[in-house]
Write an enzyme that holds these catalytic residues in place. Structure first.
Site, short mmCIF file in Angstrom:
data_model
loop_
_atom_site.label_atom_id
_atom_site.label_comp_id
_atom_site.label_asym_id
_atom_site.label_seq_id
_atom_site.Cartn_x
_atom_site.Cartn_y
_atom_site.Cartn_z
N TYR A 149 16.88 29.15 9.05
CA TYR A 149 15.70 29.90 9.52
C TYR A 149 15.60 29.83 11.05
O TYR A 149 15.82 28.78 11.66
CB TYR A 149 14.43 29.30 8.93
CG TYR A 149 14.23 29.60 7.46
CD1 TYR A 149 14.01 30.90 7.02
CD2 TYR A 149 14.27 28.57 6.52
CE1 TYR A 149 13.83 31.17 5.67
CE2 TYR A 149 14.08 28.83 5.17
CZ TYR A 149 13.85 30.13 4.75
OH TYR A 149 13.67 30.40 3.42
N LYS A 193 0.85 -1.20 0.00
CA LYS A 193 0.00 0.00 0.00
C LYS A 193 0.88 1.24 0.00
O LYS A 193 2.09 1.14 0.25
CB LYS A 193 -0.92 -0.02 1.22
CG LYS A 193 -0.17 0.02 2.55
CD LYS A 193 -1.08 -0.23 3.73
CE LYS A 193 -0.28 -0.19 5.03
NZ LYS A 193 -1.08 -0.64 6.18
N ARG A 213 -11.12 0.40 14.54
CA ARG A 213 -10.89 1.22 13.37
C ARG A 213 -11.86 0.76 12.29
O ARG A 213 -12.86 1.40 12.04
CB ARG A 213 -9.42 1.07 12.93
CG ARG A 213 -8.88 2.23 12.17
CD ARG A 213 -7.38 2.13 11.97
NE ARG A 213 -6.94 0.86 11.37
CZ ARG A 213 -5.71 0.62 10.95
NH1 ARG A 213 -4.77 1.56 11.06
NH2 ARG A 213 -5.38 -0.55 10.43
N MET A 266 12.99 24.10 2.87
CA MET A 266 12.20 23.39 1.86
C MET A 266 13.09 22.54 0.94
O MET A 266 12.76 21.41 0.62
CB MET A 266 11.42 24.40 1.01
CG MET A 266 10.53 23.73 -0.03
SD MET A 266 9.64 24.92 -1.06
CE MET A 266 8.40 25.52 0.04
#
Ligand SMILES: *Cc1c(COP(=O)(O)O)cnc(C)c1O
Length: 356
Positions: free
Chosen positions: A253, A35, A130, A301
């Site tokens: 940053y 998956k 679930r 990023m």
């Protein structure tokens, strides 16, 4: 030259890890769980490396059909079954196994007109809460499915919530399952990777190895290499820039890292837009020129910074491994406060993939 980031998928590791799952569960058939695009490794690269797997398990019917079109003939299980009634005729045409976890899915099956009957995996809720029918109702639902002309066979399926946590174990779920299905005489499919390794009693007719195929440990207290697993993905890049830091200089940053001594740092072409976790803190391991060093400051990023102070040979162009053969993904995941599953699945589509 292209941007140097690359994900290398190791076919031999995938097939080695599948063999290991089969050695752990020698009397069971195995649905290789592919998956989420093969846990981020790529549907077809993984399926091809595991071409001799007993079966495959995934979620989207389009991907199952893709496998059939590529010639894969073994059982393919839709782990969540069909999402709408129109997927049932497609499932029948392509000979897919479908999970059945809700009364709606049972009704759809009863009302469908299919080219041939389907094997269904009756999903039972043993405490995960679930998907699935309350396990104590297994008998009624199994009988109803067996009476349906569109059903060729029923397999009992459940999923463990704590197989990867030895202190919690699975007895609380497994006992409930066994009590509810005694006498049903139906094939059983229960175990994920952690249960395949730790709970042989649960193996049954089919097992469902996922994470172990990709060479990561399901357990926090045992490493993949201790378990004999081999990493199936290496995420690599290169140093593309270099900076000298004076005492008190900051990196990236937010100025979250400040040097307390003169340092040399490298900028790596890999950032959170490549799937590297932004929340990985200073100190997260990174390998440069085959040598372990650490991430510094915030991940950007498209870039991240590493400490080159103790790697004098490192320079622009030097190879960097973010995780893989030299650096277990589990260590990076632990440093970033997550699990390997999330890192693998997050590798971005802009990262080129090569299969070796
Ligand atoms: C993802 C999944 C698995 C595989 O679990 P791993 O922990 O990756 O081995 C097995 N069964 C079901 C139902 C799943 O969703």
């Amino acid at each position: 030259m292209t941007r140097p980031i690359l994900a290398t998928i190791h076919s031999a590791a995938l097939s080695h890890n599948y063999r290991l799952a089969k050695i752990c569960a020698p009397h069971s058939l195995a649905f290789a769980v592919i998956k989420a695009n093969g846990y981020g490794h790529g549907l077809l690269p993984v399926a091809r490396a595991l071409a001799s797997a007993d079966g495959f398990a995934l979620l989207e019917i389009e991907q199952a059909v893709r496998l059939r079109e590529e010639g894969f003939a073994q059982p393919i299980l839709l782990l969540e079954g069909v999402f709408s009634p129109d997927e049932l005729p497609v499932s029948a045409d392509f000979g897919l196994h479908v999970a059945v976890h809700s009364p709606e899915q049972v009704q759809w099956l009863e009302q469908a007109a299919l080219s041939r009957p389907l094997t269904v995996c009756l999903k039972l809720n043993t405490g995960m809460n679930r998907l699935g029918f309350v396990v104590e109702e297994a008998r009624e639902w199994a009988q109803r499915l067996q009476a349906c002309p569109n059903v060729a066979g029923v397999v009992l399926m459940a999923h463990f919530a704590t197989a990867d946590e030895p202190d919690k174990g699975i007895d609380w779920q497994y006992r409930r399952f066994c009590d509810a299905v005694t006498g049903l005489e139906l094939p059983v499919c229960l175990a994920n990777s952690a249960a395949i390794i730790d709970y042989p009693a649960t193996h049954g007719d089919w097992v469902r190895p996922g994470i172990m195929l990709y060479g990561s440990s399901p357990f926090a207290d045992r490493s993949a290499s201790e378990l004999g697993l081999q990493p199936a993905m290496t995420l690599s890049s290169r140093i593309i820039g270099e900076q000298q830091l004076a005492v008190g200089a900051s990196v990236g940053y937010g100025m979250t890292f400040c040097s307390d001594r003169p340092m040399r740092i490298g900028t790596v072409a890999c950032g959170y837009a490549d799937g590297y976790p932004r929340h990985a803190p200073t100190g997260t391991p990174v390998v440069v020129c085959g040598q372990r060093t650490r991430l510094l400051g915030r991940v950007s990023m498209d870039m991240l910074a590493v400490d080159l102070t103790n790697i004098p040979t490192a320079a622009v162009g030097s190879p960097v491994e973010l995780w893989g053969s030299q650096l277990p993904i589990d260590e990076v995941a632990a440093a970033a406060g997550t699990i390997s599953y999330e890192l693998m699945c997050a590798v971005a589509s802009r990262v080129p993939v090569v299969v070796d």
